[in-house]
Write an enzyme that holds these catalytic residues in place. Structure first.
Site, short mmCIF file in Angstrom:
data_model
loop_
_atom_site.label_atom_id
_atom_site.label_comp_id
_atom_site.label_asym_id
_atom_site.label_seq_id
_atom_site.Cartn_x
_atom_site.Cartn_y
_atom_site.Cartn_z
N MET A 1 -12.19 33.67 -15.49
CA MET A 1 -12.72 34.06 -16.80
C MET A 1 -11.96 33.37 -17.94
O MET A 1 -12.56 32.98 -18.94
CB MET A 1 -12.64 35.59 -16.97
CG MET A 1 -13.36 36.08 -18.22
SD MET A 1 -13.19 37.83 -18.51
CE MET A 1 -14.18 38.51 -17.19
N TYR B 1 -9.53 32.32 -7.15
CA TYR B 1 -10.38 33.35 -6.52
C TYR B 1 -11.19 32.79 -5.36
O TYR B 1 -11.73 31.68 -5.45
CB TYR B 1 -11.38 33.91 -7.53
CG TYR B 1 -10.78 34.79 -8.60
CD1 TYR B 1 -10.13 35.98 -8.27
CD2 TYR B 1 -10.89 34.45 -9.94
CE1 TYR B 1 -9.60 36.79 -9.26
CE2 TYR B 1 -10.37 35.26 -10.94
CZ TYR B 1 -9.72 36.44 -10.59
OH TYR B 1 -9.20 37.24 -11.56
N HIS C 1 -45.12 21.74 -31.15
CA HIS C 1 -43.83 21.47 -30.50
C HIS C 1 -44.06 20.82 -29.15
O HIS C 1 -44.93 21.26 -28.39
CB HIS C 1 -43.05 22.78 -30.35
CG HIS C 1 -41.63 22.59 -29.91
ND1 HIS C 1 -40.72 21.88 -30.65
CD2 HIS C 1 -40.96 23.02 -28.81
CE1 HIS C 1 -39.54 21.88 -30.02
NE2 HIS C 1 -39.67 22.57 -28.90
C1 PLP Z 1 -35.07 23.75 -31.21
C2 PLP Z 1 -36.24 23.18 -31.87
C3 PLP Z 1 -36.23 21.87 -32.36
C4 PLP Z 1 -35.09 20.91 -32.13
O1 PLP Z 1 -35.14 20.42 -30.81
P1 PLP Z 1 -34.14 19.28 -30.29
O2 PLP Z 1 -34.67 18.92 -28.96
O3 PLP Z 1 -32.79 19.91 -30.24
O4 PLP Z 1 -34.22 18.18 -31.28
C5 PLP Z 1 -37.33 21.43 -33.08
N1 PLP Z 1 -38.41 22.23 -33.27
C6 PLP Z 1 -38.45 23.50 -32.80
C7 PLP Z 1 -39.67 24.33 -33.05
C8 PLP Z 1 -37.39 24.01 -32.07
O5 PLP Z 1 -37.46 25.26 -31.58
#
Ligand code: PLP
Length: 373
Positions: free
Chosen positions: A315, A267, A167
């Site tokens: 709220m 507020y 990722h």
């Molecule tokens: C959330 C997530 C995505 C998608 O990410 P975007 O930036 O919204 O496209 C892809 N892979 C993993 C592992 C994620 O946690």
């Protein structure tokens, strides 16, 4: 009374057709890579079941979510496609993953062994995607020590390794050096397979930022979240794929008055005018997920004109200064979306609240009814 009369004057409109068009645009852009729609966090606020059903009918072959519970909701709604749960797997949840035929993220030999044992006990085959950490430092085995896990993963007879993934931390940035570094590290770990003469399982790393900015990162599968909903990850991200916003947020004027100078609004009495002004009240507040940080900062559209929020967001309500503009009770108020020639985007609201569009989307809570068009 029909359904739309029964709901409060405030609602979110979700255009499922736009989500399907965005899905098609992503498919066209990534060529042979499979597209895994990411529907975690209630499909970024759009409704996990409605969005997933629509995409399944539109040809989606798999789904990605963050939590076991989200995947179970999909199974209970009748979604039969493969589902990958991205988050870390708690040992006690492994039997449920297997029962619902969900793919888990595996990032240690120890976890693989637990999954293998649970699968044997259930007399089923478990499916996992190996998670490699290439620079996010969240979950996953570090790329520099991945080889042992990849080696061991071949030896569990009750576990099928269906994929291997990583990722990006910075794929939505202007400077892509860190994302490129992560991709290089991932590819380096993947060398394991050809070195052994093995075909790798599904390789994937691209989120929306990767899809848009790093074509070399598309590999076998891509995982679009935010762009599926028609929102770009950041102002900096390049936009080679045109997507359409699927969500708009609407309300109605519920009160109109003239506020005299010297009479502060809301507020904390943080705003007052030095001349008489027309002010309307809108029945939306931070209790719906409209950030209090938008007090004296946000704007809305009424009758095609942009007008500022004055005083604190409460709220359940906030006030809008029309100056000498006109509005009547029941007039439409666009909080996010288009009215005439004016548009307020997720990114606009995110900028005003000093956050990212992801948080604007996922913050709109269940008190706001979703209406599907
Ligand atoms: C959330 C997530 C995505 C998608 O990410 P975007 O930036 O919204 O496209 C892809 N892979 C993993 C592992 C994620 O946690």
């Amino acid at each position: 009374m029909n359904d739309s009369d029964a709901i409060r004057p405030t609602h979110v409109e979700v255009n499922l057709g736009h989500i399907a068009q965005n899905f098609d645009a992503i498919r066209a852009h990534v060529g042979t890579a499979e597209v895994m729609p990411v529907v975690k966090a209630n499909a970024y606020g759009h409704g996990i079941v409605e969005v997933s059903w629509h995409l399944a009918a539109h040809g989606a072959t798999c789904f990605g979510v963050a939590l076991l519970e989200e995947a179970v909701v999909l199974r209970q709604a009748g979604i039969t496609q493969p589902i990958l749960v991205f988050g870390g797997v708690a040992t006690r949840q492994i039997p449920q993953f297997i029962e619902h035929d969900l793919m888990m993220a595996a990032s240690s030999i120890d976890k693989m062994r637990q999954i293998d044992e649970a699968a044997a006990a259930a007399k089923k085959k478990a499916r996992v995607h190996l998670k490699i950490d290439t620079g996010m430092e969240r979950i996953g085995v570090h790329w520099y020590s991945a080889e042992k896990l990849l080696e061991a993963s071949l030896g569990f007879s009750n576990v099928e390794v269906a994929g291997i993934y990583s990722h990006f931390a910075c794929s939505d940035a202007e400077d892509l050096s860190s994302a490129n570094e992560q991709l290089a590290r991932f590819l380096e770990a993947l060398e394991f397979y050809p070195k052994r003469g093995l075909k790798p399982p599904l390789r994937h790393i691209a989120n929306s930022g990767g899809i848009l900015q790093l074509p070399e990162s598309h590999l076998d599968l891509v995982r679009p979240g935010i762009m599926l909903y028609g929102v770009y990850p950041s102002r900096e991200t390049k936009q080679p794929v045109a997507v359409k916003a699927a969500m708009s947020w609407k309300s109605q004027v519920v009160y109109f008055k003239v506020v005299q100078p010297g009479n502060p609004v809301s507020y904390g009495s943080t705003w007052q005018s030095d001349h008489p002004v027309r002010v309307v009240t809108v029945p939306v507040g931070y209790g719906d997920g409209y950030f209090r940080a938008l007090s004296n900062r946000g704007s809305v559209l009424i009758r095609g004109q942009r007008h500022p929020i004055v005083g604190r967001v409460c709220m359940d309500q906030f006030m809008v200064n029309l100056e000498w503009g006109t509005a009547y009770n029941g007039d439409a108020v666009t909080i996010i979306g288009c009215d005439g020639d004016e548009t307020i985007s997720m990114q606009d609201v995110a900028d005003w609240a000093d956050t990212i569009p992801y948080e604007v989307l996922t913050n709109i809570n269940a008190r706001v009814p979703r209406v599907y068009v």
